[in-house]
Write an enzyme that holds these catalytic residues in place. Structure first.
Site, short mmCIF file in Angstrom:
data_model
loop_
_atom_site.label_atom_id
_atom_site.label_comp_id
_atom_site.label_asym_id
_atom_site.label_seq_id
_atom_site.Cartn_x
_atom_site.Cartn_y
_atom_site.Cartn_z
N VAL A 118 -16.40 3.48 -4.17
CA VAL A 118 -16.64 2.20 -3.48
C VAL A 118 -18.45 2.29 -3.36
O VAL A 118 -19.22 1.54 -3.74
CB VAL A 118 -16.20 1.93 -2.20
CG1 VAL A 118 -16.80 0.51 -1.76
CG2 VAL A 118 -14.63 1.66 -2.62
N LYS A 148 0.78 -1.23 0.11
CA LYS A 148 0.05 -0.20 -0.07
C LYS A 148 0.81 1.15 0.00
O LYS A 148 2.03 1.13 0.28
CB LYS A 148 -0.94 0.09 1.35
CG LYS A 148 -2.07 0.94 1.16
CD LYS A 148 -3.27 0.10 0.62
CE LYS A 148 -4.42 1.01 0.49
NZ LYS A 148 -5.63 0.42 -0.07
N TRP A 204 -20.30 4.48 -4.88
CA TRP A 204 -20.97 4.49 -6.22
C TRP A 204 -21.37 3.01 -6.55
O TRP A 204 -22.47 2.64 -7.10
CB TRP A 204 -20.08 5.24 -7.06
CG TRP A 204 -20.54 5.24 -8.53
CD1 TRP A 204 -21.72 5.84 -9.12
CD2 TRP A 204 -19.92 4.48 -9.35
NE1 TRP A 204 -21.64 5.57 -10.42
CE2 TRP A 204 -20.63 4.77 -10.75
CE3 TRP A 204 -18.51 3.77 -9.42
CZ2 TRP A 204 -20.15 4.26 -11.81
CZ3 TRP A 204 -18.27 3.15 -10.74
CH2 TRP A 204 -18.87 3.41 -11.71
N ASP A 260 -6.94 4.13 -4.31
CA ASP A 260 -7.63 3.93 -3.14
C ASP A 260 -8.39 5.34 -2.86
O ASP A 260 -8.56 6.35 -3.77
CB ASP A 260 -6.77 3.83 -2.02
CG ASP A 260 -7.54 3.17 -0.53
OD1 ASP A 260 -7.95 2.05 -0.56
OD2 ASP A 260 -7.64 3.92 0.38
N PHE A 279 -19.56 8.71 -0.60
CA PHE A 279 -19.96 8.78 -1.85
C PHE A 279 -18.82 8.69 -2.83
O PHE A 279 -19.23 9.31 -4.07
CB PHE A 279 -20.78 10.31 -1.73
CG PHE A 279 -19.78 11.41 -1.58
CD1 PHE A 279 -19.53 11.84 -0.56
CD2 PHE A 279 -19.38 12.12 -2.76
CE1 PHE A 279 -18.91 12.92 -0.25
CE2 PHE A 279 -18.58 13.26 -2.79
CZ PHE A 279 -18.27 13.51 -1.49
P1 NDP Z 1 -12.94 7.64 -2.58
O1 NDP Z 1 -11.69 8.74 -2.55
O2 NDP Z 1 -13.61 7.47 -3.90
O3 NDP Z 1 -14.29 7.98 -1.44
C1 NDP Z 1 -14.08 7.86 -0.29
C2 NDP Z 1 -14.89 8.35 0.63
O4 NDP Z 1 -14.53 8.23 1.89
C3 NDP Z 1 -15.48 9.95 0.47
O5 NDP Z 1 -16.84 9.99 0.44
C4 NDP Z 1 -14.64 10.52 1.35
O6 NDP Z 1 -14.78 11.71 1.69
C5 NDP Z 1 -14.77 9.63 2.67
N1 NDP Z 1 -13.68 9.65 3.59
C6 NDP Z 1 -12.34 9.62 3.24
N2 NDP Z 1 -11.51 9.54 4.40
C7 NDP Z 1 -12.28 10.12 5.44
C8 NDP Z 1 -12.19 10.59 6.74
N3 NDP Z 1 -11.03 10.24 7.28
N4 NDP Z 1 -13.18 11.10 7.50
C9 NDP Z 1 -14.48 10.87 6.77
N5 NDP Z 1 -14.72 10.49 5.47
C10 NDP Z 1 -13.76 10.13 4.84
O7 NDP Z 1 -12.38 6.56 -2.15
P2 NDP Z 1 -12.65 4.95 -2.34
O8 NDP Z 1 -14.29 4.86 -2.61
O9 NDP Z 1 -11.91 4.18 -3.26
O10 NDP Z 1 -12.46 4.19 -0.91
C11 NDP Z 1 -13.46 4.17 0.14
C12 NDP Z 1 -13.00 2.95 1.14
O11 NDP Z 1 -12.89 1.92 0.44
C13 NDP Z 1 -11.94 3.19 1.60
O12 NDP Z 1 -11.45 2.65 2.98
C14 NDP Z 1 -10.73 2.53 0.79
O13 NDP Z 1 -9.47 1.97 1.42
C15 NDP Z 1 -11.70 1.10 0.35
N6 NDP Z 1 -11.34 0.36 -0.51
C16 NDP Z 1 -11.24 1.01 -1.77
C17 NDP Z 1 -11.10 0.11 -2.96
C18 NDP Z 1 -10.98 0.55 -4.35
O14 NDP Z 1 -10.98 -0.44 -5.26
N7 NDP Z 1 -10.86 1.85 -4.55
C19 NDP Z 1 -10.83 -1.38 -2.82
C20 NDP Z 1 -11.19 -1.90 -1.32
C21 NDP Z 1 -11.35 -1.10 -0.42
P3 NDP Z 1 -13.70 12.92 1.82
O15 NDP Z 1 -12.65 12.27 0.85
O16 NDP Z 1 -14.14 14.14 1.51
O17 NDP Z 1 -13.09 12.45 3.27
O1 2IT Z 2 -8.08 -1.57 -0.82
C1 2IT Z 2 -7.90 -2.21 -1.79
O2 2IT Z 2 -8.07 -3.37 -2.12
C2 2IT Z 2 -7.72 -1.25 -2.80
N1 2IT Z 2 -7.61 -0.06 -2.81
C3 2IT Z 2 -7.45 -1.63 -4.24
C4 2IT Z 2 -5.94 -2.15 -4.44
C5 2IT Z 2 -5.76 -2.67 -5.90
O3 2IT Z 2 -4.67 -2.96 -6.20
O4 2IT Z 2 -6.54 -2.87 -6.84
#
Ligand code: NDP
Ligand code: 2IT
Length: 446
Positions: free
Chosen positions: A241, A126, A243, A166, A238
């Site tokens: 993930v 990571k 979405w 991420d 929002f």
């Molecule tokens: P995005 O940046 O697309 O969205 C993240 C969301 O979480 C936003 O709404 C953001 O708002 C909010 N957020 C982030 N940090 C904080 C915080 N400290 N306090 C409050 N709200 C917060 O990210 P993803 O949708 O990609 O990721 C969301 C979660 O899913 C994370 O935990 C990530 O590790 C996990 N994940 C993502 C994967 C991927 O493929 N993208 C795969 C597996 C897990 P804001 O930015 O305004 O704080």
């Molecule tokens: O937390 C996760 O699994 C991710 N952010 C996706 C990692 C990836 O390599 O697609």
């Protein structure tokens, strides 16, 4: 907790001060592994746990960049290469002001076992930066990404370490990072996943984490004779993930009634569907970080500064960030009759909240199992890049669905085999661990 496990944990805490999230992730894992170590003392003799909690490599570097006004900023970049026993390091990059080495170590540690569960040949890593994308122009984000990659490129490669997105890193950032890598190395390779479709990306990758989590929920509900159709869902966040999960729930006849942001949450009793789902993408791209805009546009209720866990729903899917479900939130969910908590974010449930959920015996899936669809589809993107042949959306989605069903069944079987039936957390932790541990033993003292 056995004396041995307690010693390992105490050493982790002593040697890694000020990294509470890393301690939390390790402790959660070690609790599940107690029974494995009893049955398999060979892992103890080989000091597998002590090796696993130490990253193979941990890199931090300076990221200088210039804003649109000509002012210079310095951020810190990181890459934690945690474990390469079963494949090249694989895992996302997070750009968020809350990023520290400890947060990335917890995420890299989780990633090792998650990637093992996918059944694909990918190790765990990571990275990221404390850079705050909020309010930055496209050009500023590009300059930051170029500077970040100018250092990171030395440590990654399609057979070495393959980063992805991420929090704060989506298609736009992956584009800028890929472009800079290509310039520096003079080669076009699958060094990052989440790429654009016309330059090596995989169909369904943007949707994959959310879709995968919903496929997992579907499998869990089936064990109770239930289904997604007709159920109500609370979702937090929002972003990417949230979405994907909302889109799939809507397709399967469920109703998502909440979304949240750092400013609060919205309650849409009619359900988030149709163009409202597309609007989520616009909200995210605006970089305003405000969910209130949704409430203003669709005239629904907005609850300032609150999280969505007090709403009456059947299923809760946290999709924002770590430790967003606390003890009181867990109590509220149960009081309102929630039957399933599926982690789509990484470690969104605190240890105290998990204890309450565990005692209630409702369905609970840990992120390393239920959000594995994202990285699994990244693995499928790597396969397509290696073959230089892209698959159709149907083919990728079918494979994703199969992988999520397999992870579900593995969790159930493993939990049963190790004496804790229906405990998905133990099932995921143990199954993820066994494969990596055996690979490490096969490879000698590494
Ligand atoms: P995005 O940046 O697309 O969205 C993240 C969301 O979480 C936003 O709404 C953001 O708002 C909010 N957020 C982030 N940090 C904080 C915080 N400290 N306090 C409050 N709200 C917060 O990210 P993803 O949708 O990609 O990721 C969301 C979660 O899913 C994370 O935990 C990530 O590790 C996990 N994940 C993502 C994967 C991927 O493929 N993208 C795969 C597996 C897990 P804001 O930015 O305004 O704080
Ligand atoms: O937390 C996760 O699994 C991710 N952010 C996706 C990692 C990836 O390599 O697609």
């Amino acid at each position: 907790m056995s004396e041995y496990i307690e010693n390992v944990l105490n050493n982790v805490k002593a040697q890694n001060p000020n990294e509470p999230e890393f301690h939390q992730a390790v402790e959660e894992m070690l609790i599940s592994l107690e029974v494995v170590l009893e049955r398999h003392p060979e892992y103890k003799h080989a000091k597998i746990l002590e090796r696993m909690v130490e990253p193979e490599r941990s890199i931090s570097f300076r990221v200088p960049w210039m804003d649109d006004q000509g002012e210079i900023h310095i951020n810190r970049g990181y890459r934690i290469e945690m474990n390469s026993a079963i494949g090249p390091y694989k895992g996302g990059l997070r750009f968020h002001p809350s990023v520290t080495r400890g947060i990335l170590k917890f995420l890299a540690f989780e990633q090792v076992f998650k990637n093992s569960l996918t059944t694909l040949p990918i190790g765990g890593g990571k990275g990221g930066s404390d850079f705050d994308p909020k309010g930055k122009s496209d050009n500023e984000v590009m300059r930051f990404c170029q500077s970040f990659m100018t250092e990171l490129f030395r440590y990654i490669g399609p057979n070495v370490d393959v980063p992805a997105g991420d929090i704060g890193v989506g298609g736009r950032e992956i584009g800028f990072l890929f472009g800079q890598y290509k310039r520096l190395k003079n080669e076009f390779t699958g060094v990052l996943t989440g790429k654009g479709i016309s330059w090596g990306g995989s169909l369904i990758r943007p949707e994959a984490t959310g879709y995968g989590a919903v496929y997992f929920v579907n499998e869990m509900l089936k064990t109770k004779g239930e289904e997604i159709e007709g159920k109500t869902f609370a979702i937090s966040g929002f972003g990417n993930v949230a979405w994907g999960a909302t889109k799939k729930i809507d397709q399967l006849g469920g109703k998502v009634v909440t979304l949240s942001g750092p400013d609060g949450f919205i309650y849409d009793k009619d359900g988030i569907n149709g163009e409202k789902i597309d609007y989520m993408l616009k909200l995210r791209a605006s970089a305003n970080d405000r969910i209130k805009d949704y409430a203003d546009k669709y005239k629904v209720d907005f609850y300032e500064g609150k999280r969505p866990w007090s709403v009456k729903v059947d299923v809760a899917i946290p999709c924002a960030t770590q430790n967003e479900i606390m003890e009181d939130d867990a109590k509220e969910l149960l009081k309102n009759g929630c039957i399933c908590l599926c982690e789509a974010a990484n470690m969104p449930t605190t240890h105290e909240a998990y204890k309450i959920i565990e005692e209630s015996h409702i369905l609970f899936s840990p992120g390393k199992a239920s959000n594995a669809g994202g990285v699994a589809t990244s693995g499928l993107e790597m396969s397509q890049n290696s073959m230089r042949f892209p698959w159709s959306a149907e083919e990728v989605d079918t494979r994703l669905h199969e992988i999520m069903t397999r992870i579900h069944d593995t969790c159930v079987e493993t939990a049963e085999r190790f004496g804790t039936p229906n405990n998905y957390l133990n099932g995921a932790n143990i199954a993820g661990f066994l494969k990596v541990a055996d690979a490490m033993i096969d490879q000698g003292l590494v």
